[in-house]
Enzyme design. Structure first.
Site, PDB file in Angstrom:
ATOM      1  N   PRO A   1      27.730  29.848 131.718  1.00 11.87           N
ATOM      2  CA  PRO A   1      27.126  31.051 132.261  1.00 11.87           C
ATOM      3  C   PRO A   1      27.577  32.346 131.590  1.00 11.87           C
ATOM      4  CG  PRO A   1      28.409  29.908 133.946  1.00 11.87           C
ATOM      5  CD  PRO A   1      28.461  29.087 132.716  1.00 11.87           C
ATOM      6  N   ASN A   2      26.609  33.198 131.392  1.00  8.93           N
ATOM      7  CA  ASN A   2      26.765  34.560 130.873  1.00  8.93           C
ATOM      8  C   ASN A   2      27.134  34.632 129.395  1.00  8.93           C
ATOM      9  OD1 ASN A   2      26.202  35.837 133.435  1.00  8.93           O
ATOM     10  ND2 ASN A   2      28.194  35.056 134.062  1.00  8.93           N
TER      11      ASN A   2
ATOM     12  N   ARG B   1      27.921  41.819 126.352  1.00 10.40           N
ATOM     13  CA  ARG B   1      28.698  41.658 127.589  1.00 10.40           C
ATOM     14  C   ARG B   1      30.163  42.014 127.354  1.00 10.40           C
ATOM     15  NH1 ARG B   1      30.890  36.028 130.001  1.00 10.40           N
ATOM     16  NH2 ARG B   1      31.857  36.882 131.861  1.00 10.40           N
TER      17      ARG B   1
ATOM     18  N   TYR C   1      35.061  40.360 124.953  1.00 14.50           N
ATOM     19  CA  TYR C   1      34.376  39.303 124.210  1.00 14.50           C
ATOM     20  C   TYR C   1      33.938  39.701 122.807  1.00 14.50           C
ATOM     21  CZ  TYR C   1      34.297  37.227 128.830  1.00 14.50           C
ATOM     22  OH  TYR C   1      34.673  36.716 130.044  1.00 14.50           O
TER      23      TYR C   1
ATOM     24  N   ASN D   1      32.643  25.724 126.239  1.00 15.96           N
ATOM     25  CA  ASN D   1      33.078  26.947 126.905  1.00 15.96           C
ATOM     26  C   ASN D   1      32.271  26.993 128.198  1.00 15.96           C
ATOM     27  OD1 ASN D   1      33.580  29.491 127.882  1.00 15.96           O
ATOM     28  ND2 ASN D   1      33.577  30.460 125.870  1.00 15.96           N
TER      29      ASN D   1
ATOM     30  N   ALA E   1      32.822  30.664 133.720  1.00 18.12           N
ATOM     31  CA  ALA E   1      33.454  30.684 135.038  1.00 18.12           C
ATOM     32  C   ALA E   1      33.487  29.307 135.705  1.00 18.12           C
ATOM     33  CB  ALA E   1      32.739  31.690 135.945  1.00 18.12           C
TER      34      ALA E   1
ATOM     35  N   HIS F   1      36.798  27.260 136.144  1.00 22.14           N
ATOM     36  CA  HIS F   1      37.758  27.468 137.220  1.00 22.14           C
ATOM     37  C   HIS F   1      37.297  26.902 138.557  1.00 22.14           C
ATOM     38  CE1 HIS F   1      39.159  30.093 134.096  1.00 22.14           C
ATOM     39  NE2 HIS F   1      38.026  30.762 134.161  1.00 22.14           N
TER      40      HIS F   1
ATOM     41  N   ASP G   1      34.509  15.656 136.322  1.00 25.32           N
ATOM     42  CA  ASP G   1      34.097  14.262 136.471  1.00 25.32           C
ATOM     43  C   ASP G   1      33.211  13.819 135.308  1.00 25.32           C
ATOM     44  OD1 ASP G   1      35.503  14.036 138.849  1.00 25.32           O
ATOM     45  OD2 ASP G   1      33.723  14.208 140.124  1.00 25.32           O
TER      46      ASP G   1
ATOM     47  N   GLU H   1      38.026  22.222 125.302  1.00 29.00           N
ATOM     48  CA  GLU H   1      37.725  23.403 126.120  1.00 29.00           C
ATOM     49  C   GLU H   1      38.068  24.651 125.311  1.00 29.00           C
ATOM     50  OE1 GLU H   1      39.607  25.642 130.013  1.00 29.00           O
ATOM     51  OE2 GLU H   1      39.799  23.464 129.901  1.00 29.00           O
TER      52      GLU H   1
ATOM     53  N   HIS I   1      37.883  29.093 125.134  1.00 23.17           N
ATOM     54  CA  HIS I   1      37.662  30.407 125.734  1.00 23.17           C
ATOM     55  C   HIS I   1      37.858  31.459 124.661  1.00 23.17           C
ATOM     56  CE1 HIS I   1      37.475  28.704 129.697  1.00 23.17           C
ATOM     57  NE2 HIS I   1      38.513  27.960 129.356  1.00 23.17           N
TER      58      HIS I   1
ATOM     59  N   SER J   1      38.469  34.754 125.250  1.00 23.97           N
ATOM     60  CA  SER J   1      39.600  35.603 125.656  1.00 23.97           C
ATOM     61  C   SER J   1      40.797  34.723 126.006  1.00 23.97           C
ATOM     62  CB  SER J   1      39.219  36.456 126.866  1.00 23.97           C
ATOM     63  OG  SER J   1      39.025  35.638 128.006  1.00 23.97           O
TER      64      SER J   1
ATOM     65  N   ARG K   1      44.368  37.511 131.931  1.00 22.96           N
ATOM     66  CA  ARG K   1      43.325  38.095 132.778  1.00 22.96           C
ATOM     67  C   ARG K   1      43.639  37.832 134.252  1.00 22.96           C
ATOM     68  NH1 ARG K   1      37.634  36.728 130.528  1.00 22.96           N
ATOM     69  NH2 ARG K   1      37.121  38.402 131.963  1.00 22.96           N
TER      70      ARG K   1
END
Length: 141
Positions: free
Chosen positions: A9-10, A17, A22, A71, A74, A77, A84, A95, A97, A99, A104
């Site tokens: 998302p985003n 953004r 970012y 990535n 959100a 988290h 799963d 995984e 990210h 940032s 944060r």
């Protein structure tokens, strides 16, 4: 070698953004640079703001690809469903990210998917994706 990059998302808003967090580059810029740097690797890309569609893409590619760069935004988290799914795949998942999530908000310090992933890379900006591709190529050797 085939690597699937999946953004959550985003992340379709990269470049506009929160550039202080970012950066100013779009993901297309990053993807083009990766494909130029690794012409011998098929690098496919998918982005969705919908958790179920991310799971569908993971299941679609997670048995045929040599690796997945994820990535989850959100959902990192919050999503036991992504955890799963990752556990059920044959392909290793890294995984990523952009940032450093540990600098944060506290809620970003905990990943629900890290325990199912081969590794985690964070805090290197868009270069986090290159580092993940490098890790996956090393794992495939």
């Amino acid at each position: 070698m085939k690597i699937q990059i999946i953004n959550g998302p985003n992340l379709n808003l990269l470049g506009s953004r929160e550039p202080g967090i970012y950066g100013n580059s779009s993901f297309d810029d990053c993807l083009n640079a990766l494909r130029l740097r690794y012409p011998h690797i098929q690098i496919d890309y998918y982005q969705s703001n919908v958790e179920g569609l991310l799971i569908d893409k993971l299941q679609e590619t997670g048995f045929d690809y040599d690796g997945i760069v994820l990535n989850a935004g959100a959902y990192t988290h919050t999503s036991i469903a992504l955890q799963d799914c990752i556990r059920s795949l044959k392909s290793p998942v890294v995984e990523v990210h952009i940032s450093n999530v540990h600098k944060r908000e506290e809620f970003r310090h905990r990943s629900m998917i890290a325990c199912a992933c081969a590794g985690v890379i964070c805090g290197f900006g868009m270069d986090s994706y290159r580092l993940a591709v490098e890790a996956l190529t090393e794992m495939a050797r």
